[in-house]
Design an enzyme around this catalytic site. Structure first.
Site, short mmCIF file in Angstrom:
data_model
loop_
_atom_site.label_atom_id
_atom_site.label_comp_id
_atom_site.label_asym_id
_atom_site.label_seq_id
_atom_site.Cartn_x
_atom_site.Cartn_y
_atom_site.Cartn_z
CE1 TYR A 47 -4.21 2.37 0.51
CE2 TYR A 47 -2.75 3.28 2.41
CZ TYR A 47 -3.79 3.33 1.39
OH TYR A 47 -4.99 4.34 1.52
CB THR A 76 -13.69 5.08 4.93
OG1 THR A 76 -12.30 5.04 5.44
CG2 THR A 76 -13.35 6.60 4.82
P1 NDP Z 1 -13.38 3.10 1.59
O1 NDP Z 1 -13.01 1.00 1.41
O2 NDP Z 1 -14.11 3.08 2.70
O3 NDP Z 1 -13.78 2.81 -0.40
C1 NDP Z 1 -12.92 2.52 -1.02
C2 NDP Z 1 -13.64 3.87 -2.55
O4 NDP Z 1 -13.00 2.86 -3.65
C3 NDP Z 1 -15.59 2.40 -2.61
O5 NDP Z 1 -16.49 3.64 -3.35
C4 NDP Z 1 -15.54 1.79 -3.44
O6 NDP Z 1 -15.85 1.56 -4.18
C5 NDP Z 1 -14.08 2.34 -4.70
N1 NDP Z 1 -12.87 1.17 -5.82
C6 NDP Z 1 -12.48 0.26 -4.78
N2 NDP Z 1 -11.52 -0.42 -5.70
C7 NDP Z 1 -12.09 0.26 -6.90
C8 NDP Z 1 -11.96 -0.45 -8.74
N3 NDP Z 1 -11.39 -1.16 -8.68
N4 NDP Z 1 -12.42 0.98 -8.93
C9 NDP Z 1 -13.36 1.74 -8.78
N5 NDP Z 1 -13.90 1.81 -8.09
C10 NDP Z 1 -12.60 1.27 -6.75
O7 NDP Z 1 -11.69 3.59 1.15
P2 NDP Z 1 -11.38 4.89 1.99
O8 NDP Z 1 -13.07 5.95 1.53
O9 NDP Z 1 -11.20 5.12 3.41
O10 NDP Z 1 -10.03 5.18 0.54
C11 NDP Z 1 -10.56 6.15 -0.19
C12 NDP Z 1 -8.93 7.01 -0.61
O11 NDP Z 1 -8.72 7.27 0.33
C13 NDP Z 1 -8.20 5.60 -1.52
O12 NDP Z 1 -7.48 6.20 -2.44
C14 NDP Z 1 -7.69 5.23 -0.46
O13 NDP Z 1 -6.36 4.89 -0.44
C15 NDP Z 1 -7.07 6.89 0.46
N6 NDP Z 1 -6.93 6.71 1.88
C16 NDP Z 1 -7.57 6.32 2.82
C17 NDP Z 1 -7.50 6.63 4.12
C18 NDP Z 1 -8.48 6.53 5.06
O14 NDP Z 1 -7.76 5.98 6.64
N7 NDP Z 1 -9.43 5.82 5.51
C19 NDP Z 1 -6.50 7.23 4.55
C20 NDP Z 1 -5.30 7.64 3.32
C21 NDP Z 1 -5.99 7.29 2.49
P3 NDP Z 1 -17.20 0.42 -4.42
O15 NDP Z 1 -18.11 0.48 -2.70
O16 NDP Z 1 -17.73 -0.30 -5.44
O17 NDP Z 1 -16.11 -0.86 -3.59
#
Ligand code: NDP
Length: 251
Positions: free
Chosen positions: A155, A190
């Site tokens: 990651y 999240t």
């Molecule tokens: P979640 O797991 O809560 O949500 C992930 C989202 O990304 C969902 O809407 C999911 O769609 C979508 N998704 C995942 N894989 C794919 C794919 N292959 N194609 C299209 N959509 C996809 O994650 P977060 O909201 O926490 O994270 C969002 C971003 O923020 C990410 O890039 C993560 O790395 C980054 N981030 C998060 C942190 C945290 O603490 N939460 C910290 C730092 C960065 P579906 O619902 O359809 O699966």
């Protein structure tokens, strides 16, 4: 009408970004892997918040062969894009010490977090350049671009790649009138952090960040809204840390 495409906008940080942009009257296209029937309530909520239009597209960001069709569908539905937010991302299914990282997990993380967004940015940027459209691109990175977590090395590496991709696109696209930024969240409430909630509750109570609370999707959403509004118009390539001060060096 100004239109933005947000990948992974159905829940978590992406939903927070869509809501913040809806409040600023962006027309919103968002993607995810789920079927569209599950997104009707979210679309209604975005319209109620102020989005003049909202549409959902089922699309796997890791499938780079689908990107042109996605952009065609978005533009057909909501008109030419003015902004792209690369938010969709995944964590390892199982956190493993770097001595145990598997090639399968490494490839999955690179495909979704780095390769997919890189080529989606390329496809969108080619359209912006051809149309001579000023535009904004925001990558959702992570503090993991610089903070080493040995139980999810793949990651961290994917997010370090996103950090360089931000610099590359910012450097290349400035002359085209396209600004590129990165927002770098810390620990955000999240589904992705659901499995480690107690661990971070404890670490936050012990002083992990000067601002001793979880970040909320809205915290990231408001930062993205500021960037898309043009408030940092003379700062392409910049990184906004949305981490409660966690990455401040302290003594
Ligand atoms: P979640 O797991 O809560 O949500 C992930 C989202 O990304 C969902 O809407 C999911 O769609 C979508 N998704 C995942 N894989 C794919 C794919 N292959 N194609 C299209 N959509 C996809 O994650 P977060 O909201 O926490 O994270 C969002 C971003 O923020 C990410 O890039 C993560 O790395 C980054 N981030 C998060 C942190 C945290 O603490 N939460 C910290 C730092 C960065 P579906 O619902 O359809 O699966």
């Amino acid at each position: 009408m100004k239109t933005v495409l947000v990948t992974g906008g159905g829940r978590g940080i992406g939903a927070g970004i869509c809501e913040a942009l809806a409040r600023e009257n962006w027309a919103i296209a968002f993607t995810g892997r789920k079927a569209g029937a599950e997104m009707q309530d979210r679309l209604s909520a975005l319209r109620a918040l102020g989005a003049p239009a909202a549409a959902y597209f089922q699309s796997d960001v890791a499938d780079i062969t689908a990107h042109e069709a996605l952009l065609d569908a978005v533009e057909k539905s909501l008109g030419p894009l003015a902004a792209l937010v690369n938010n969709a991302g995944v964590a390892p299914t199982v956190r493993l010490d770097v001595l145990e990282t598997t090639p399968e997990s490494f490839d999955r993380l690179m495909g979704t977090n780095l390769r997919g967004p890189f080529f989606l940015t390329q496809a969108a940027a080619r359209r912006f350049v051809a149309a001579k459209t000023p535009a904004t691109i925001v990558n959702v990175g992570s503090i993991s671009a610089t903070v080493a977590s040995v139980s999810r090395g793949e990651y961290c590496i994917s997010k370090a790649g996103v950090a360089m991709a931000t610099k590359l696109w910012a450097a290349r696209l400035a002359e085209e009138g396209i600004r590129v930024y990165e927002v770098r969240p810390g620990v955000i409430h999240t589904d992705m952090t659901g499995a480690v909630r107690e661990k971070y509750d404890r670490l936050l109570a012990e002083g992990l960040a000067p601002q001793a609370r979880w970040g909320e999707p809205e915290d990231v959403g408001r930062a993205v809204a500021m960037l898309l509004r043009g408030d940092l118009a003379y700062s392409t390539g910049q990184v906004l840390q949305i981490d409660g001060g966690m990455t401040l060096q302290r003594l």
